[in-house]
Design a protein around this motif. Structure first.
Motif, mmCIF file in Angstrom:
data_model
loop_
_atom_site.group_PDB
_atom_site.id
_atom_site.type_symbol
_atom_site.label_atom_id
_atom_site.label_comp_id
_atom_site.label_asym_id
_atom_site.label_seq_id
_atom_site.Cartn_x
_atom_site.Cartn_y
_atom_site.Cartn_z
ATOM 1 N N UNK A 161 0.847 -1.202 0.000
ATOM 2 C CA UNK A 161 0.000 0.000 0.000
ATOM 3 C C UNK A 161 0.883 1.253 0.000
ATOM 4 N N UNK A 162 1.982 1.186 0.758
ATOM 5 C CA UNK A 162 2.923 2.320 0.786
ATOM 6 C C UNK A 162 3.487 2.572 -0.622
ATOM 7 N N UNK A 163 3.779 1.505 -1.351
ATOM 8 C CA UNK A 163 4.316 1.648 -2.720
ATOM 9 C C UNK A 163 3.275 2.287 -3.635
ATOM 10 N N UNK A 164 2.020 1.841 -3.505
ATOM 11 C CA UNK A 164 0.960 2.412 -4.353
ATOM 12 C C UNK A 164 0.699 3.876 -3.984
ATOM 13 N N UNK A 165 0.801 4.184 -2.695
ATOM 14 C CA UNK A 165 0.640 5.590 -2.272
ATOM 15 C C UNK A 165 1.780 6.438 -2.840
ATOM 16 N N UNK A 166 2.982 5.873 -2.872
ATOM 17 C CA UNK A 166 4.133 6.602 -3.428
ATOM 18 C C UNK A 166 3.915 6.872 -4.923
ATOM 19 N N UNK A 167 3.333 5.884 -5.620
ATOM 20 C CA UNK A 167 3.023 6.083 -7.043
ATOM 21 C C UNK A 167 2.014 7.219 -7.177
ATOM 22 N N UNK A 168 1.002 7.219 -6.328
ATOM 23 C CA UNK A 168 -0.025 8.261 -6.416
ATOM 24 C C UNK A 168 0.558 9.647 -6.123
ATOM 25 N N UNK A 169 1.436 9.693 -5.115
ATOM 26 C CA UNK A 169 2.030 10.988 -4.765
ATOM 27 C C UNK A 169 2.916 11.500 -5.909
ATOM 28 N N UNK A 170 3.719 10.619 -6.483
ATOM 29 C CA UNK A 170 4.580 11.027 -7.600
ATOM 30 C C UNK A 170 3.730 11.460 -8.795
ATOM 31 N N UNK A 171 2.668 10.708 -9.054
ATOM 32 C CA UNK A 171 1.803 11.017 -10.206
ATOM 33 C C UNK A 171 1.166 12.395 -10.060
ATOM 34 N N UNK A 172 0.882 12.790 -8.821
ATOM 35 C CA UNK A 172 0.230 14.089 -8.611
ATOM 36 C C UNK A 172 1.192 15.249 -8.872
ATOM 37 N N UNK A 173 2.501 14.950 -8.920
ATOM 38 C CA UNK A 173 3.500 15.992 -9.186
ATOM 39 C C UNK A 173 3.989 15.956 -10.629
ATOM 40 N N UNK A 174 3.391 15.120 -11.450
ATOM 41 C CA UNK A 174 3.865 14.940 -12.839
ATOM 42 C C UNK A 174 2.692 15.182 -13.780
ATOM 43 N N UNK A 175 2.886 15.923 -14.850
ATOM 44 C CA UNK A 175 1.737 16.243 -15.697
ATOM 45 C C UNK A 175 1.224 15.079 -16.553
ATOM 46 N N UNK A 176 2.048 14.065 -16.742
ATOM 47 C CA UNK A 176 1.630 12.929 -17.559
ATOM 48 C C UNK A 176 0.628 12.048 -16.834
ATOM 49 N N UNK A 177 0.285 10.942 -17.474
ATOM 50 C CA UNK A 177 -0.729 10.036 -16.927
ATOM 51 C C UNK A 177 -0.053 8.782 -16.380
ATOM 52 N N UNK A 178 -0.411 8.419 -15.150
ATOM 53 C CA UNK A 178 0.150 7.220 -14.524
ATOM 54 C C UNK A 178 -0.984 6.251 -14.235
ATOM 55 N N UNK A 179 -0.814 5.019 -14.649
ATOM 56 C CA UNK A 179 -1.806 3.974 -14.386
ATOM 57 C C UNK A 179 -1.200 3.032 -13.342
ATOM 58 N N UNK A 180 -1.744 3.008 -12.128
ATOM 59 C CA UNK A 180 -1.141 2.191 -11.067
ATOM 60 C C UNK A 180 -1.628 0.736 -11.069
ATOM 61 N N UNK A 181 -0.702 -0.160 -10.791
ATOM 62 C CA UNK A 181 -0.999 -1.602 -10.768
ATOM 63 C C UNK A 181 -0.486 -2.223 -9.476
ATOM 64 N N UNK A 182 -1.324 -3.041 -8.853
ATOM 65 C CA UNK A 182 -0.897 -3.807 -7.670
ATOM 66 C C UNK A 182 -0.241 -5.107 -8.129
ATOM 67 N N UNK A 183 1.053 -5.246 -7.810
ATOM 68 C CA UNK A 183 1.762 -6.491 -8.112
ATOM 69 C C UNK A 183 2.209 -7.129 -6.788
#
Ligand SMILES: [Zn+2]
Length: 420
Positions: A161-183
């Motif tokens: 969950x911490x990894x997915x939250x980190x993806x979300x936080x990084x995505x909010x600072x980047x103008x491109x589109x990020x699609x998150x996946x749970x692996x």
């Protein structure tokens, strides 16, 4: 405007990923122009026609013009397979592998996937988010505007969950589109060694429900292969994902052959790697829209002689995408042009096929083809501008970054310092 070659990769009202000869159709406009408004594409055509447009004539002073004379413009790359949530490069693996060490020897020397897992478990969310953001910026500097990002080096409920939250936080600072996946089902962690079923239950009963409820992931991925998770375990995980409304994708056939037909009932967005595909699976795959995502960066970096059978898949009508597989162990590259170059030289894909596989079919593999992957009115204004005259130069100049600039949602994206 004044684009030497504008690769629209448009397909009108296509409702499925490209396959066979469709992969070669790039919809090239010479001396092309694109008009964008509010982050969306409004019109596409020849520069001379754009300049005659009555709206543009009236509003020309308000419009930001980017002169692309002598350059190639295409939809930003869609990198549909990356593992960016890790702390350090795996240099022990790199050096030991060169010396010919086995997987076990690398692990006992302190390398292997466990070293990435230890790093992620110890790291704070902000540290991880900083690493992901740095990667996203580097990707954008090489023409990528949409990125799939997986967790998978935490392997506990908390650190996934911490990894997915980190993806979300990084995505909010980047103008491109990020699609998150749970692996969560990347490998069986050491505390569950010999009890993989117990770990699968943790993935199904804890990780998937939490990721779905908190909207931290759009996809659930499984590493289904020799030494990772079995077909039965993968089906269990797919069923849990479906129950919680998440779509599925899987690492398949990288190390050994897995029969894929039973998984098609889950309508996976993609099967990734696909080095060892069962002959009897090819015809059913050609009839489905599950994309075969090929990751030649991993074969290159592992020093393998064989690459995924791209020609066989394309010629049989299986939709194929290309991605970097950016990860610290087997494919530390953020470069889609490098993936394309390997696809051309090692897998005998044509430069046109490689471009389509790295853009529109990547978008299909992430189920965002309604807004990404081609330059058409109504789609997001995401472009890569390359300082080359001919698109074939993109995979040709391997190891060099010819990306001049990246436009994301209609704005020029400039690399800047990583600050969260
Ligand atoms: Zn992977």
């Amino acid at each position: 405007m004044n684009v030497n070659q504008l690769l629209t990769i448009s397909a009108g009202s296509a409702t499925r990923p490209r396959r066979g000869l469709e992969l070669k159709e790039l919809g090239i406009i010479e001396d092309g122009a694109v008009l964008c408004l509010g982050g969306k594409i409004v019109s596409v055509g020849k520069t001379k026609d754009a300049l005659r447009d009555p709206w543009l004539k009236k509003n020309r002073k308000k419009v930001t013009e980017i002169d692309c004379v002598g350059k190639v413009v295409f939809p930003g790359f869609v990198d549909s397979h990356t593992h960016p949530v890790f702390v350090r490069p795996r240099l022990v693996d790199f050096e030991k592998r060169i010396e010919g060490a086995s997987y076990e020897e690398i692990a006992s020397a302190g390398g292997g996937i466990r070293s990435s897992v230890d790093g992620v478990r110890r790291a704070g969310k902000r540290t991880l988010a900083g690493k992901v953001l740095a990667a996203l910026r580097e990707m954008a500097a090489q023409g990528t505007t949409t990125v799939e990002a997986k967790s998978g080096y935490g392997l506990t409920v908390e650190s996934e969950m911490k990894s997915l939250e980190a993806i979300r936080e990084a995505a909010s600072c980047w103008p491109g589109t990020v699609i998150p996946t749970l692996l969560g089902a990347h490998v069986v962690p050491k505390e569950f060694q010999g009890r993989s079923q117990k770990y699968v239950e943790t993935v199904c009963r804890k990780m998937i429900p939490q990721a779905a409820q908190r909207k931290l992931a759009q996809f659930v991925d499984v590493f289904c292969d020799h030494g990772a998770f079995t077909s039965e375990e993968t089906e269990q995980i797919f069923e849990a994902a479906a129950l919680h409304g998440l779509s599925v994708r899987a690492h398949m056939c990288q190390l050994a052959e897995t029969v894929l037909r039973p998984f098609l009932r889950f309508n996976p967005a993609s099967f990734d790697h696909m080095d060892h595909v069962n002959e009897d699976d090819i015809a059913p795959l050609a009839r489905h829209d599950t994309v075969a995502t090929l990751l030649p960066g991993a074969n290159y970096f592992l020093g393998l002689k064989d690459y995924p059978p791209a020609r066989k898949l394309i010629d049989a009508g299986v939709p194929v995408a290309l991605a970097t597989d950016y990860n610290p162990g087997t494919s530390p590259t953020m470069s889609m042009p490098m993936a394309m170059s390997l696809a051309c030289t090692q897998m005998k894909m044509s430069p046109a096929e490689a471009i389509a596989a790295a853009t529109i079919n990547g978008a299909w593999a992430l189920r965002v083809a309604d807004r990404k992957g081609s330059i058409e009115p109504g789609k997001d204004a995401d472009f890569a501008v390359f300082a080359v005259e001919d698109y074939r130069e993109i995979p040709y100049w391997f190891g060099a970054n010819r990306c001049d600039l990246t436009v994301i949602a209609g704005a020029v994206s400039k690399p800047g310092p990583v600050r969260l």
